[in-house]
Design a protein around this motif. Structure first.
Motif, PDB file in Angstrom:
ATOM      1  N   THR A 124      22.042  24.133 -25.344  1.00 61.27           N
ATOM      2  CA  THR A 124      21.683  24.182 -23.799  1.00 61.27           C
ATOM      3  C   THR A 124      21.785  22.615 -23.331  1.00 61.27           C
ATOM      4  N   PRO A 125      22.550  22.337 -22.182  1.00 60.38           N
ATOM      5  CA  PRO A 125      22.383  20.878 -21.786  1.00 60.38           C
ATOM      6  C   PRO A 125      20.915  20.607 -21.199  1.00 60.38           C
ATOM      7  N   PHE A 126      20.493  19.286 -21.320  1.00 55.46           N
ATOM      8  CA  PHE A 126      19.067  19.193 -20.584  1.00 55.46           C
ATOM      9  C   PHE A 126      19.274  18.494 -19.542  1.00 55.46           C
ATOM     10  N   LEU A 127      18.254  18.525 -18.620  1.00 61.16           N
ATOM     11  CA  LEU A 127      18.029  17.790 -17.479  1.00 61.16           C
ATOM     12  C   LEU A 127      16.437  17.147 -17.538  1.00 61.16           C
ATOM     13  N   LEU A 128      16.504  15.960 -17.688  1.00 58.77           N
ATOM     14  CA  LEU A 128      15.185  15.146 -17.915  1.00 58.77           C
ATOM     15  C   LEU A 128      14.623  14.688 -16.715  1.00 58.77           C
ATOM     16  N   TYR A 129      13.567  14.879 -15.983  1.00 58.71           N
ATOM     17  CA  TYR A 129      13.010  14.332 -15.174  1.00 58.71           C
ATOM     18  C   TYR A 129      12.136  13.088 -15.807  1.00 58.71           C
ATOM     19  N   GLY A 130      12.909  12.117 -15.794  1.00 55.47           N
ATOM     20  CA  GLY A 130      12.398  10.922 -16.504  1.00 55.47           C
ATOM     21  C   GLY A 130      11.510   9.925 -15.629  1.00 55.47           C
ATOM     22  N   ARG A 131      10.809   8.984 -16.346  1.00 56.57           N
ATOM     23  CA  ARG A 131      10.063   7.947 -15.741  1.00 56.57           C
ATOM     24  C   ARG A 131      10.760   7.332 -14.862  1.00 56.57           C
TER      25      ARG A 131
END
Length: 365
Positions: free
Chosen positions: A251-258
């Motif tokens: 699965t591709p990831f989408l990270l809400y990063g800092r």
């Protein structure tokens, strides 16, 4: 006669596409009557409602009270009559009189950014959207191990969550009650909560929780949305992402990063903030930078008695002097003050005003 809570539930169900299970959980576990505001029409019917949830925000070494505004809605048949605008103005004054420095919110859709603009809100919360393909393995160095079958509500996890979020500067912090609500919300979404630990001879059992992450699989987009990764080091955060990769190998990831993350990604709007106590904000800046001197006039048409003043910052203190007619360093609206205070530190250096990029995460939005 229905109660305030019952009226808000009716508006909520009519306005939001939440499942009955979520609504039940929210109003049983999250909702507090004292944080709810309503507006009634001339006939005494509740037509609009919102919640002003109480939080604290770390800001230049101070811990300041802030409100998080959510659930703003109007009965369908009463929309377009100005009720929400009136309630928004009530909410801003209520937050100021309660002692908050700022009101924060996450607009439910992009068009609402323009609606909140007219009440003095500024887009100050950002996230680094970082996308990873299904082939990304999240390599790291160090001795980190995923804690399997972890109890997210155990004392060990709660203490680690508190420690990790307190290490963040310019961050809206969650209480232990909030943490329980975050976990309940995640469970309802069928999400994943992972914990990673590392050897620590000073820890009671010889290991210290070094990172944790929250994620939900979005079937419509075929990606794993990683809402946040907290860690006491970059390798620890990578280890938490590696554990999520094990759970979701293809699965591709989408990270809400800092927003200050150095791993790349696009800086995207995440939320808005509205200063309701300019003096409190400036006092925190003055306390953190005792050598900072500034003469700043602030104008606020919504809260003129509270915020529309000339502030003299010197020797770690802030005085109000509305008779001052000398040279000003800044003459700004309340929106511009927020944009200055909550910009990137590099921008603050160019302006000559101490700044920090704020972050909010794990809100039940």
């Amino acid at each position: 006669m229905s109660s305030k809570k019952e009226d808000i539930i009716k508006i909520w169900k009519e306005s939001f596409a939440d499942s009955p299970e979520y609504v039940d959980m929210f109003f049983r576990q999250v909702y507090l009557d004292e944080e709810a505001l309503i507006l009634q029409d001339a006939e005494g019917r509740t037509v609009s409602s919102l919640l002003l949830q109480e939080f604290e925000m770390s800001f230049h070494g101070s811990l300041l009270p802030v409100s998080y505004l959510c659930g703003a809605a109007t009965r369908r048949r009463d929309r377009g009559k100005g009720y929400m605008s009136e309630l928004m103005r009530d909410a801003l004054r209520h937050a100021a009189e309660r002692g908050d420095m700022m009101v924060a919110l996450i607009p439910a859709r992009s068009a609402l950014y323009f609606f909140y603009d007219k009440f003095g809100f500024s887009t100050v919360f950002y996230t680094k959207e970082q996308r990873f393909t299904s082939a990304h393995t999240f390599p790291f160095e160090g001795d980190f191990e995923a804690v399997r079958d972890v109890d997210p509500l155990s004392e060990r996890v709660r203490e680690a969550f508190d420690r990790l979020q307190r290490a963040r500067s310019c961050y809206i912090r969650h209480s232990q009650r909030d943490f329980s609500n975050i976990i309940a919300d995640l469970r309802m979404d069928g999400g994943d909560f992972v914990v990673v630990d590392t050897p620590d001879p000073e820890a009671p059992d010889g290991r210290r929780i070094a990172a944790m992450a929250w994620a939900v699989y979005k079937q419509a987009d075929d990606l794993l949305l990683v809402n946040d990764v907290m860690g006491d080091s970059e390798p620890a955060r990578m280890a938490a992402l590696r554990e999520l990769r094990r759970l979701h190998p293809d699965t591709p990831f989408l990270l809400y990063g800092r927003p200050t993350d150095t791993l790349g990604g696009r800086l995207m709007p995440r939320g808005m903030g509205r200063v309701v106590n300019a003096r409190m904000l400036l006092e925190a800046v003055a306390a953190a930078y005792p050598d900072f001197k500034c003469r700043i006039r602030v104008s606020d048409p919504e809260l003129p008695d509270i915020n529309s003043h000339t502030y003299i910052i010197s020797r770690g203190a802030v005085d109000i002097d509305d008779t001052y007619d000398g040279r000003l360093d800044f003459d700004v609206s309340i929106e511009v003050l927020a944009a200055m205070a909550f910009s990137a530190p590099a921008t603050g250096e160019m302006l000559g005003f101490p700044a920090c990029r704020p972050m909010l995460s794990l809100m039940l939005d």
